[in-house]
Motif scaffolding. Sequence first.
Motif, PDB file in Angstrom:
ATOM      1  N   UNK A  64       0.978  -1.053   0.093  1.00  0.00           N
ATOM      2  CA  UNK A  64      -0.577  -0.169   0.199  1.00  0.00           C
ATOM      3  C   UNK A  64       0.935   1.349   0.241  1.00  0.00           C
ATOM      4  N   UNK A  65       1.469   1.162   1.519  1.00  0.00           N
ATOM      5  CA  UNK A  65       2.459   2.293   1.073  1.00  0.00           C
ATOM      6  C   UNK A  65       3.618   2.466  -0.008  1.00  0.00           C
ATOM      7  N   UNK A  66       4.313   1.119  -0.333  1.00  0.00           N
ATOM      8  CA  UNK A  66       4.836   1.146  -0.885  1.00  0.00           C
ATOM      9  C   UNK A  66       6.773   1.144  -0.287  1.00  0.00           C
ATOM     10  N   UNK A  67       6.803   0.440   0.135  1.00  0.00           N
ATOM     11  CA  UNK A  67       7.669   1.393   0.933  1.00  0.00           C
ATOM     12  C   UNK A  67       8.451   0.016   2.307  1.00  0.00           C
ATOM     13  N   UNK A  68       9.709  -0.355   2.177  1.00  0.00           N
ATOM     14  CA  UNK A  68      10.104  -1.520   3.479  1.00  0.00           C
ATOM     15  C   UNK A  68       9.321  -1.282   4.779  1.00  0.00           C
ATOM     16  N   UNK A  69       8.980  -1.299   5.100  1.00  0.00           N
ATOM     17  CA  UNK A  69       8.818  -1.644   6.846  1.00  0.00           C
ATOM     18  C   UNK A  69       9.177  -2.597   7.932  1.00  0.00           C
ATOM     19  N   UNK A  70       8.991  -2.338   8.879  1.00  0.00           N
ATOM     20  CA  UNK A  70       9.749  -3.418  10.324  1.00  0.00           C
ATOM     21  C   UNK A  70      11.559  -4.117   9.806  1.00  0.00           C
ATOM     22  N   UNK A  71      12.109  -3.386   9.782  1.00  0.00           N
ATOM     23  CA  UNK A  71      13.637  -3.525   9.067  1.00  0.00           C
ATOM     24  C   UNK A  71      14.419  -3.617  10.498  1.00  0.00           C
ATOM     25  N   UNK A  72      15.522  -4.308  10.677  1.00  0.00           N
ATOM     26  CA  UNK A  72      16.249  -5.688  11.201  1.00  0.00           C
ATOM     27  C   UNK A  72      17.154  -5.445  10.733  1.00  0.00           C
ATOM     28  N   UNK A  73      18.806  -4.500  11.508  1.00  0.00           N
ATOM     29  CA  UNK A  73      19.543  -4.978  10.672  1.00  0.00           C
ATOM     30  C   UNK A  73      20.507  -5.364  11.102  1.00  0.00           C
ATOM     31  N   UNK A  74      21.435  -6.411  10.908  1.00  0.00           N
ATOM     32  CA  UNK A  74      22.192  -7.499  10.992  1.00  0.00           C
ATOM     33  C   UNK A  74      23.817  -6.847  11.063  1.00  0.00           C
ATOM     34  N   UNK A  75      24.867  -7.305  12.048  1.00  0.00           N
ATOM     35  CA  UNK A  75      25.705  -6.754  11.381  1.00  0.00           C
ATOM     36  C   UNK A  75      27.090  -7.564  12.741  1.00  0.00           C
ATOM     37  N   UNK A  76      27.550  -6.797  13.385  1.00  0.00           N
ATOM     38  CA  UNK A  76      28.672  -7.760  13.809  1.00  0.00           C
ATOM     39  C   UNK A  76      28.410  -7.616  15.869  1.00  0.00           C
ATOM     40  N   UNK A  77      27.678  -6.890  16.016  1.00  0.00           N
ATOM     41  CA  UNK A  77      26.870  -7.730  17.325  1.00  0.00           C
ATOM     42  C   UNK A  77      26.104  -7.934  16.996  1.00  0.00           C
ATOM     43  N   UNK A  78      25.420  -8.766  16.595  1.00  0.00           N
ATOM     44  CA  UNK A  78      24.385  -9.669  15.821  1.00  0.00           C
ATOM     45  C   UNK A  78      24.682 -11.315  15.406  1.00  0.00           C
ATOM     46  N   UNK A  79      26.178 -11.666  15.551  1.00  0.00           N
ATOM     47  CA  UNK A  79      26.828 -12.122  15.659  1.00  0.00           C
ATOM     48  C   UNK A  79      27.536 -12.540  13.215  1.00  0.00           C
ATOM     49  N   UNK A  80      26.737 -11.120  13.123  1.00  0.00           N
ATOM     50  CA  UNK A  80      27.524 -11.188  11.610  1.00  0.00           C
ATOM     51  C   UNK A  80      28.673 -11.267  11.413  1.00  0.00           C
ATOM     52  N   UNK A  81      28.241  -9.625  10.549  1.00  0.00           N
ATOM     53  CA  UNK A  81      29.782  -8.597   9.616  1.00  0.00           C
ATOM     54  C   UNK A  81      29.564  -7.546   8.864  1.00  0.00           C
ATOM     55  N   UNK A  82      29.847  -6.651   8.880  1.00  0.00           N
ATOM     56  CA  UNK A  82      29.359  -5.683   7.837  1.00  0.00           C
ATOM     57  C   UNK A  82      30.095  -6.195   6.701  1.00  0.00           C
ATOM     58  N   UNK A  83      30.574  -6.888   6.010  1.00  0.00           N
ATOM     59  CA  UNK A  83      30.205  -7.604   4.633  1.00  0.00           C
ATOM     60  C   UNK A  83      29.870  -8.676   4.244  1.00  0.00           C
ATOM     61  N   UNK A  84      29.061  -9.006   3.593  1.00  0.00           N
ATOM     62  CA  UNK A  84      28.097 -10.256   3.361  1.00  0.00           C
ATOM     63  C   UNK A  84      28.884  -9.837   1.692  1.00  0.00           C
ATOM     64  N   UNK A  85      29.523 -11.147   1.205  1.00  0.00           N
ATOM     65  CA  UNK A  85      29.727 -11.335  -0.172  1.00  0.00           C
ATOM     66  C   UNK A  85      28.441 -11.984  -0.782  1.00  0.00           C
ATOM     67  N   UNK A  86      27.507 -12.812  -0.428  1.00  0.00           N
ATOM     68  CA  UNK A  86      26.322 -13.730  -0.932  1.00  0.00           C
ATOM     69  C   UNK A  86      25.997 -14.337   0.296  1.00  0.00           C
TER      70      UNK A  86
END
Length: 539
Positions: free
Chosen positions: A161-183
């Motif tokens: 309806x609004x044509x936007x992305x909502x309820x976004x959550x970002x995962x990086x180092x603090x969430x066990x991931x990394x800021x550089x994700x290749x695939x």
Amino acid sequence: MIDLNEVSARGIIRLHSLVIFFLLLAGANLSGQTYYFDSYGPNEGLGSSKVYTVIQDTKDWLWIGTESGVCRFGGKSIEIFSADDSLSSGGVKSLFEDSQGTVWVGHLNGGLSIYNGKSFRSLLFDSLVIKGDITSIREIEGRLWFTSWLDGALSAEYDPVSRILVNIKQYMGAQGLSDQVFSSYIDRDGIFYCITDVGIKKYNAEEDRFETYRPDGLSNFFNVVTMFHDSRGDRWFGTHNGGLFRMDAGSGEFTVYDVKDGMSSNYISTITEDSRGRIWIGSWGGGITLLEEGKLRKFDNENGLDAMEIQCIIEDREGNIIIGSNSFGLQIFKGDYLVNYYSDRLFPDKKILAVEEDKFGRLWLGSNMGITLLENEPVDPQSWLFNEENRNVFNEENRNISNKIKFIRNDLDGNIWVGTDGDGIYRYLFEEDRFIKAEIINEILSSDLKITALAVDHNNNLWIGTLDGVGFWDLGNGVGTRYTQGDGLSGNMVTALLVSDDGNIWIGTESNIGITCYDHSTGEFRIIETGYNDKPQSI
């Protein structure tokens, strides 16, 4: 295309000889053996020679992400879309079709677009600013996941309806991931993995965080670049300069494949499995390796594949292997039946467009550089093929015939007839060893003299496809005419001709209303509706 229905008893003998000839070729160890790949680059309408990703959507369109934008390919023409079509700016790094049929487009430098079946729209990540390339897009239980070269991973919902992305959550180092994700990759068990600068990270849905995934036996020294989970349950890991690692589904033990085993390169860039269970391994700098029944086979620029830096490999629904490359655009492998034996000592042009065997058992091969006539029996294929005394070339320079040969046909008396692209019909005079232009026949054809099909019916009449109808020539009486849509054809642009076993003539045209059948007993045309919106290229 050889149709057994139109082969006479003598034709069956000729066909048998032709099959034996090519089987002899296959048995000979010829240095010129190559595989055939269709190629699509900027000259064929592709937006760029650098292809990052390819997908096939549920409507069978191929979507191609390139350095300059996104292209759509349906098998004939290529459409190019850019910022002028409401796409976000920048090249396209990733593509994905979600469960609703929406095509998602991930751009270099963080842009995002969607295609809803009618038009494109650029999107934003609500309040977040993404600067890194969108390296992959996935869908898990209704939520969309986006990975980035600089911004980790993002999970979001799309509000149509609004044509936007909502309820976004970002995962990086603090969430066990990394800021550089290749695939990223979703395996057959539905588990989500991210391939990062610090190794493989596995998503733990219960704890909503990522954890390191490093099976015992997988190299710690070489970075994993790509991974794949095959239909047998085996897991594959491609590394940067460390080769290919295969983890057995039963024992969990690893087997390593590298250049010493026959791999094309130790830098593995992509892995996939086709419908026959074969594993295709793309490399960076070495082309492709195919693993089939434990044996490795290489495709590179020495046997037909131009692309050496492979970005992606997929199989389409027809079983074709689609290859996206870093420098040579899109290349398509249509199967092992397209194996070529070529040497410039044998043929002036490697693209053979017509093959016919004459009444003396000699092979006539037409190309865009004239006709090559191969004489004598192929007792020893290798020495015979490369003996220049057995080769006779007919072209514009030496034998008074057009270079652009499209069709070669025997009539029922054994005469050779040739259809060209822009110079009409020619006939070969055996007694004089030369071609003559069939001027009287060409007078009934369309003025451009482009021959699109050629056939000889059971009454020894020539049927000639053109861009403006089909020509008919009675060889016995020396008379003819041209039939068009006004006479009952489904269309004027003829694409294919076939003489069926009952003597009727089947005519394909660029019109999609059906195939035309000429009934030889009544002399009338009728259109047969096929129910498909297709334009036959061969019958």
